[in-house]
Design a protein around this motif. Structure first.
Motif, PDB file in Angstrom:
ATOM      1  N   ARG A 523       0.842  -1.211   0.000  1.00  0.00           N
ATOM      2  CA  ARG A 523       0.000   0.000   0.000  1.00  0.00           C
ATOM      3  C   ARG A 523       0.870   1.250   0.000  1.00  0.00           C
ATOM      4  NH1 ARG A 523      -3.021  -3.094   3.834  1.00  0.00           N
ATOM      5  NH2 ARG A 523      -4.953  -3.869   2.894  1.00  0.00           N
ATOM      6  N   GLU A 524       1.957   1.221   0.771  1.00  0.00           N
ATOM      7  CA  GLU A 524       2.855   2.375   0.811  1.00  0.00           C
ATOM      8  C   GLU A 524       3.514   2.597  -0.551  1.00  0.00           C
ATOM      9  OE1 GLU A 524       3.461   4.696   3.095  1.00  0.00           O
ATOM     10  OE2 GLU A 524       1.841   3.811   4.284  1.00  0.00           O
ATOM     11  N   ARG A 525       3.884   1.501  -1.216  1.00  0.00           N
ATOM     12  CA  ARG A 525       4.485   1.631  -2.540  1.00  0.00           C
ATOM     13  C   ARG A 525       3.478   2.200  -3.540  1.00  0.00           C
ATOM     14  NH1 ARG A 525       7.851  -3.980  -3.386  1.00  0.00           N
ATOM     15  NH2 ARG A 525       8.657  -2.900  -5.230  1.00  0.00           N
ATOM     16  N   TYR A 529       3.692   5.793  -5.477  1.00  0.00           N
ATOM     17  CA  TYR A 529       3.510   5.915  -6.926  1.00  0.00           C
ATOM     18  C   TYR A 529       2.455   6.976  -7.248  1.00  0.00           C
ATOM     19  CZ  TYR A 529       1.602   4.821 -11.525  1.00  0.00           C
ATOM     20  OH  TYR A 529       1.122   4.909 -12.800  1.00  0.00           O
ATOM     21  N   CYS A 530       1.313   6.922  -6.552  1.00  0.00           N
ATOM     22  CA  CYS A 530       0.244   7.895  -6.805  1.00  0.00           C
ATOM     23  C   CYS A 530       0.704   9.316  -6.488  1.00  0.00           C
ATOM     24  CB  CYS A 530      -0.991   7.550  -5.974  1.00  0.00           C
ATOM     25  SG  CYS A 530      -1.851   6.046  -6.491  1.00  0.00           S
ATOM     26  N   ASP A 539      -4.063   7.149 -15.054  1.00  0.00           N
ATOM     27  CA  ASP A 539      -5.496   7.069 -14.780  1.00  0.00           C
ATOM     28  C   ASP A 539      -5.746   6.501 -13.389  1.00  0.00           C
ATOM     29  OD1 ASP A 539      -6.170   8.117 -17.224  1.00  0.00           O
ATOM     30  OD2 ASP A 539      -6.383   6.173 -18.201  1.00  0.00           O
ATOM     31  N   TYR A 540      -4.941   5.499 -12.996  1.00  0.00           N
ATOM     32  CA  TYR A 540      -5.157   4.895 -11.683  1.00  0.00           C
ATOM     33  C   TYR A 540      -4.958   5.922 -10.578  1.00  0.00           C
ATOM     34  CZ  TYR A 540      -5.074   1.907  -7.643  1.00  0.00           C
ATOM     35  OH  TYR A 540      -5.385   1.359  -6.418  1.00  0.00           O
ATOM     36  N   ALA A 541      -3.886   6.695 -10.641  1.00  0.00           N
ATOM     37  CA  ALA A 541      -3.618   7.689  -9.598  1.00  0.00           C
ATOM     38  C   ALA A 541      -4.717   8.740  -9.562  1.00  0.00           C
ATOM     39  CB  ALA A 541      -2.260   8.348  -9.833  1.00  0.00           C
ATOM     40  N   LEU A 542      -5.145   9.206 -10.724  1.00  0.00           N
ATOM     41  CA  LEU A 542      -6.185  10.231 -10.761  1.00  0.00           C
ATOM     42  C   LEU A 542      -7.489   9.719 -10.158  1.00  0.00           C
ATOM     43  CD1 LEU A 542      -5.619  11.818 -14.284  1.00  0.00           C
ATOM     44  CD2 LEU A 542      -5.139  12.834 -12.057  1.00  0.00           C
ATOM     45  N   ALA A 547      -8.724   8.379  -2.420  1.00  0.00           N
ATOM     46  CA  ALA A 547      -9.304   7.310  -1.604  1.00  0.00           C
ATOM     47  C   ALA A 547      -8.222   6.564  -0.831  1.00  0.00           C
ATOM     48  CB  ALA A 547     -10.091   6.345  -2.489  1.00  0.00           C
ATOM     49  N   HIS A 548      -7.057   6.340  -1.460  1.00  0.00           N
ATOM     50  CA  HIS A 548      -5.949   5.690  -0.745  1.00  0.00           C
ATOM     51  C   HIS A 548      -5.495   6.546   0.432  1.00  0.00           C
ATOM     52  CE1 HIS A 548      -5.143   2.067  -2.963  1.00  0.00           C
ATOM     53  NE2 HIS A 548      -5.082   2.701  -4.126  1.00  0.00           N
TER      54      HIS A 548
END
Length: 676
Positions: A523-525, A529-530, A539-542, A547-548
């Protein structure tokens, strides 16, 4: 039995009370004039007579001991019955209140059981409502309510955001479960027969994990889209709504459930506009839209809702579940089909009066030799298999469809070595043992450590990730990531954006391959990345970074993220402020949890929410025309339908229609120009 005189008195009191409650609403004076005559009171009297007769038949002891003359002459009881006629969209009379009033008549220790009182009160209210709505003399009152429903719908969509493209969101799931599908004709026939009946109600499809509940719902949607399955078996194409509840995607709480259904209902009803983001507004919109769709249902246009995976739902931050929003009003030709595992019991999620309590139950059967042969054929097995071999596969898997799907593919890949390879398998008690053995084999491969890292990242991810995103988040060369992905593709949903394909597989990987500390490290990694979103704009980070941060309790970073730069990037990439508004909602919740220290952030988030509500409707019409000419007509239409000013809205639709005409999309152009 209640005397006719008492029922006549009660009908008069209830009607007067209902009209008084409606006194502030537009047009009520005209409605009052239409309803003050004897025909309206006679109609209400008939409705009460029917409701009481059914109560007396089903609960004779309670009818004489609890629901008697003294009970019905209470002002509080009259008020509750009046709410049947005067309730606003989404508001319903409360059986609990009626049952409490009945119980209050008894001396302590002499009350009838609550589990009898509550269903009796619910039955009386429901039957009274249904009978009243069938009376033609009372239609002016219900027409005024329908008008109010439409006004409320318009108010809710006025400051909303573009609707959710739900079919696109479930595309990977639909592809996975419809690619290999066999059998289940008896289940499809059960659903078709159920939706063909006049009486509304619930059907529960019940089966354990891996037995094909999601596959069945996906197949029903797939056949509906191809025109080979129609709810009710009618020749027309009646409305079909559907929702998949999945823990892996965070689709198991009320907000995504309501957003998906509100979006589909707006499409089905032909109502322009978008949907809000907060659960309260989504719930009000769903109640209004559902009531409107249910009112339009008829024999050749039944309304059907499919909900897959009730067992996966969890409470949200206010302890509400999807079950809280399941429709409890099912008039004729309106049906809801839900799927769930045997435990937890689907019935336990709803109150005693809810129609789900009376749902028919259809239990999915295990597969036999016929389905196994069909799966082998779909897997491309070129070797003739005798009956003993096919029966061996049935016995080995105990007929579990998910287990058979994978094992039949193995058999096809093994070819003539299948007998020997089956002999070499360790004892397998079910699909979980099969998954465990596959994980062992994956771990022994040369790229086993890379596979482990890929699975670790997918276990903690909130949605699908591309190979580029996985490689970047893990600091791994892309070719190595692709090599590691190849042997696990069969366990993943999606071609480009990949996620773990089944909750059982996800749980096993999480439990047996990673400790709690290792999952925290992944999760920290992923968070790290985000945090580099400016660099890669993935797209994943946006979609998931906010939420993370919220889940990790990193509220300071979350509030720092909510700024103009983040808002503009998300708007540019997604075409609206919907995604940013969802992030603002998370920041709002984080600020609320901060107490007095979070007050400045709370005010900031409130101002942002109010500002976004107006921004969504302030796009110049000329911009939308250009957007349509650049091939983004759908996004342009979403914006146009959110506009409040009708003149600007008509101009935007006109420009979009002309752009579509120039591109040769005659039907779409005509629709936009007609709407203008």
């Amino acid at each position: 039995m209640l005397m006719e005189a008492l029922l006549g008195w009660l009908a008069t009191k209830v009607l007067d009370r209902a009209l008084d409650a409606l006194a502030e609403r537009p047009g009520i004076q005209q409605v009052r004039r239409l309803l003050t005559g004897d025909p309206a009171r006679a109609a209400l009297l008939r409705a009460m007579r029917q409701a009481y007769a059914e109560l007396e038949e089903r609960y004779p002891r309670l009818a004489s001991d609890a629901f008697h003359e003294t009970f019905f002459r209470q002002e509080e009881v009259v008020a509750e019955l009046a709410r049947v006629l005067s309730r606003r969209p989404g508001e319903a009379p409360e059986p609990e209140r009626l049952a409490e009033l009945a119980r209050a008549q008894y001396r302590p220790g002499y009350e009838p059981p609550w589990e009898e009182l509550l269903p009796a009160a619910g039955l009386f209210l429901r039957r009274f409502r249904e009978a009243a709505e069938e009376e033609i003399e009372l239609q002016p009152l219900f027409d005024s309510r329908a008008l109010e429903r439409l006004h409320e719908i318009a108010a809710l969509v006025r400051t909303a955001y573009p609707r959710v493209p739900y079919r696109e969101e479930v595309g990977a799931l639909m592809d996975f479960y419809t690619e290999r599908f066999v059998g289940r004709e008896e289940a499809i026939e059960a659903v078709t027969a159920f939706t063909a009946q006049e009486e509304g109600g619930y059907l529960l499809i019940e089966a354990g994990p891996g037995m094909g509940k999601t596959a069945l719902v996906a197949q029903l949607v797939h056949r509906y889209e191809r025109g080979t399955w129609r709810p009710g078996g009618v020749a027309d194409h009646p409305p079909l709504l559907y929702a998949f509840l999945r823990q892996e995607r965070g689709w198991h709480t009320p907000a995504p459930f309501l957003a998906a259904l509100d979006s589909q209902l707006l499409d089905a009803l032909g109502i322009p506009g978008g949907i809000p983001t907060d659960v309260e507004a989504l719930g009000r919109l769903f109640a209004a839209l559902w009531n409107e769709a249910a009112a339009r249902a008829r024999p050749d246009r039944p309304l059907t809702l499919l909900v897959d995976g009730l067992d996966e739902m969890i409470p949200d931050e206010r302890n509400r579940t999807v079950a809280h929003f399941l429709p409890d009003r099912l008039p004729p030709h309106v049906h809801v089909v839900v799927t769930s595992r045997p435990q937890p019991k689907a019935f336990d999620w709803v109150p005693a009066y809810h129609p789900l309590k009376k749902a028919r139950v259809h239990r999915l059967a295990r597969f036999g030799p016929q389905e196994v042969r069909a799966l082998l054929a779909q897997a491309g097995d070129a070797v003739p298999r005798d009956e003993a071999f096919v029966q061996r596969l049935v016995d080995l898997t105990r007929g579990e469809p998910l287990f058979l799907r994978f094992l039949c593919q193995d058999v096809a890949d093994w070819g003539r070595e299948a007998e020997a390879r089956l002999d070499a398998l360790p004892p397998l008690e079910g699909v979980e043992d099969y998954f465990r053995e596959q994980l062992r084999l994956l771990g022994e491969r040369a790229e086993g450590e890379d596979i482990r890292h890929i699975l670790g990242m997918l276990v903690v991810a909130r949605g699908g990730m591309t190979a580029d995103e996985l490689a970047d988040a893990l600091g791994m060369p892309k070719m190595r990531a692709l090599d590691a992905l190849e042997p696990i593709r069969r366990f993943l949903l999606g071609e480009e954006r990949m996620e773990l394909m089944h909750l059982e597989f996800r749980r096993l990987v999480e439990r047996e391959w990673f400790t709690q500390r290792e999952r925290r490290d992944y999760r920290e990694r992923l968070l790290s990345y985000c945090a580099r979103w400016r660099e890669h704009e993935s797209d994943y980070a946006l979609e998931h970074y906010a939420a993370h941060l919220f889940e990790a309790g990193r509220y300071g970073e979350l509030h720092g993220l909510i700024d103009k730069e983040w808002m503009e990037l998300k708007r540019r990439r997604t075409g609206s402020h919907r995604s940013f508004a969802a992030d603002v909602d998370l920041a709002f919740r984080a600020a609320e949890e901060g107490g007095i220290k979070g007050l400045p952030r709370l005010v900031q988030c409130a101002l942002l929410s109010a500002t976004l509500g107006s921004l969504a409707t302030q796009v110049p019409p000329e911009v939308l025309g250009v957007m349509a000419r650049l091939g983004q007509a759908r996004r342009a239409l979403d914006y146009a339908r959110l506009m409040v000013d009708l003149k600007r809205k008509a101009e935007a639709l006109r420009l979009i229609g002309l752009a579509l005409w120039e591109q040769g999309q005659a039907d779409e152009a005509a629709a936009a120009l007609d709407e203008a």
